[in-house]
Design an enzyme around this catalytic site. Structure first.
Site, PDB file in Angstrom:
ATOM      1  N   SER A 143      81.098  64.411  99.524  1.00 52.03           N
ATOM      2  CA  SER A 143      82.352  64.534  98.749  1.00 52.03           C
ATOM      3  C   SER A 143      83.300  64.944  99.776  1.00 52.03           C
ATOM      4  O   SER A 143      84.441  64.908  99.574  1.00 52.03           O
ATOM      5  CB  SER A 143      82.058  65.758  97.640  1.00 52.03           C
ATOM      6  OG  SER A 143      81.503  66.863  98.363  1.00 52.03           O
ATOM      7  N   GLU A 180      74.477  64.292  87.541  1.00 47.95           N
ATOM      8  CA  GLU A 180      76.039  64.435  87.688  1.00 47.95           C
ATOM      9  C   GLU A 180      76.468  63.934  86.582  1.00 47.95           C
ATOM     10  O   GLU A 180      76.349  62.620  86.075  1.00 47.95           O
ATOM     11  CB  GLU A 180      76.429  63.811  88.993  1.00 47.95           C
ATOM     12  CG  GLU A 180      78.088  63.817  89.050  1.00 47.95           C
ATOM     13  CD  GLU A 180      78.723  63.924  90.273  1.00 47.95           C
ATOM     14  OE1 GLU A 180      77.951  63.609  91.449  1.00 47.95           O
ATOM     15  OE2 GLU A 180      80.003  63.812  90.569  1.00 47.95           O
TER      16      GLU A 180
HETATM   17  O1  KIV Z   1      78.591  65.174  97.523  1.00 45.36           O
HETATM   18  C1  KIV Z   1      78.815  66.061  96.820  1.00 45.36           C
HETATM   19  O2  KIV Z   1      79.264  67.318  96.911  1.00 45.36           O
HETATM   20  C2  KIV Z   1      77.730  66.045  95.818  1.00 45.36           C
HETATM   21  C3  KIV Z   1      78.024  67.036  94.700  1.00 45.36           C
HETATM   22  C4  KIV Z   1      78.947  66.826  93.916  1.00 45.36           C
HETATM   23  C5  KIV Z   1      76.512  66.833  93.662  1.00 45.36           C
HETATM   24  O3  KIV Z   1      77.284  65.203  95.578  1.00 45.36           O
END
Ligand code: KIV
Length: 270
Positions: A54, A189
């Site tokens: 993310s 998710e």
């Molecule tokens: O990339 C991330 O932070 C994630 C979480 C939202 C589970 O995969």
């Protein structure tokens, strides 16, 4: 609201996470990317950290996680591991870094050498062989089902998954197949609470929910959402800084509310 504090007096291991599930004790996870927030998470007793891809959106300003590379993930995993010696660190394998078991083996090795204790991969039954290959060679694996952001172009957007009976059953069967293959944890998710509850009851591995309702074994939030940096935060997140006033106390409150079963509440569920 009752808060109970947690301090990490020793390093959290995969055995500890499995014991939490056996004892029906919830644990917390924060997705973050740097040494300073990783150090605060340790001070505030957060059991697991995710170095999430993310970061493509939060740190780099992209609209998806697809531009994130192995070099980026190694860099951020090293930073997080420098800041935190006690939490259990999961590192995301970025888009197309695990498209074959051999490629996964090579790239997972780099993340483990950068300081991760586990790698995370997105997808269902097609990953069974990869999970077997990594876990049999000593690399713990967290799988990721439901809304898998690296597949956003195939999914057609960031939507709740598993809403109808057939797709819910498919996700449940994929979770069971990955569990049997040796997956050690699974992130769920953006799936309906009822489906996440069925999966949590059906599999041995602990489940970590994000937008997956109240009854998973753990909850994860992205640090930037948790401290109110995100302009349009998702429905399932909560700005803990708004009610606590500092990053440290926001992390602490998140951990305590997860362990007490107070976060998420009904308003955060699908
Ligand atoms: O990339 C991330 O932070 C994630 C979480 C939202 C589970 O995969």
């Amino acid at each position: 609201m009752s808060y109970h504090a947690n301090t990490l007096d020793r390093a959290i291991t995969i055995r500890a996470l499995k014991n939490y599930k056996a004892q029906q004790q919830r644990f917390a996870c924060i997705s973050l990317y740097d040494a300073q927030t990783a150090a605060i998470a340790q001070q505030q007793g957060i059991e697991t950290l995710l170095v999430g891809d993310s970061l493509g959106m939060t740190v780099q300003g992209h609209t998806s996680t697809l531009p994130v590379t192995m070099e980026h993930m190694v860099y951020h995993t090293q930073a997080v591991a420098r800041g935190n010696t006690l939490s259990f660190i999961i590192a995301d394998m970025p888009f197309m870094s695990y498209s074959t078991p051999e490629q996964a083996m090579h790239n997972a090795t780099l993340l483990m050498q950068a300081g991760a204790h586990m790698v995370k991969i997105e997808g269902g039954s097609w990953l069974v062989e990869t999970v077997q290959m990594l876990t049999q060679r000593g690399i713990p694996v967290c799988t990721h089902l439901g809304l898998t952001p690296q597949s956003v172009n195939k999914l057609g957007g960031f939507f709740v998954q598993g809403k109808d009976h057939d797709s819910a059953d498919t996700i449940l069967e994929e979770a069971k197949a990955l569990d049997a293959a040796g997956s050690d944890l699974v992130v769920l998710e953006c799936v309906p609470e009822a489906l996440a509850t069925r999966i949590t009851e059906a599999v041995e591995m602990p489940t970590i929910g994000i937008g997956a309702g109240r009854y998973t074994d753990s909850q994860v939030l992205v640090a930037n959402d948790l401290i109110g940096l995100t302009e349009k935060p998702p429905k399932f997140s909560k700005n803990f800084l708004a009610e606590t006033g500092s990053i440290s106390s926001a992390f602490k409150a998140f951990g305590e509310q997860v362990r007490a079963g107070e976060f998420p509440s009904e308003e955060h569920c699908f």
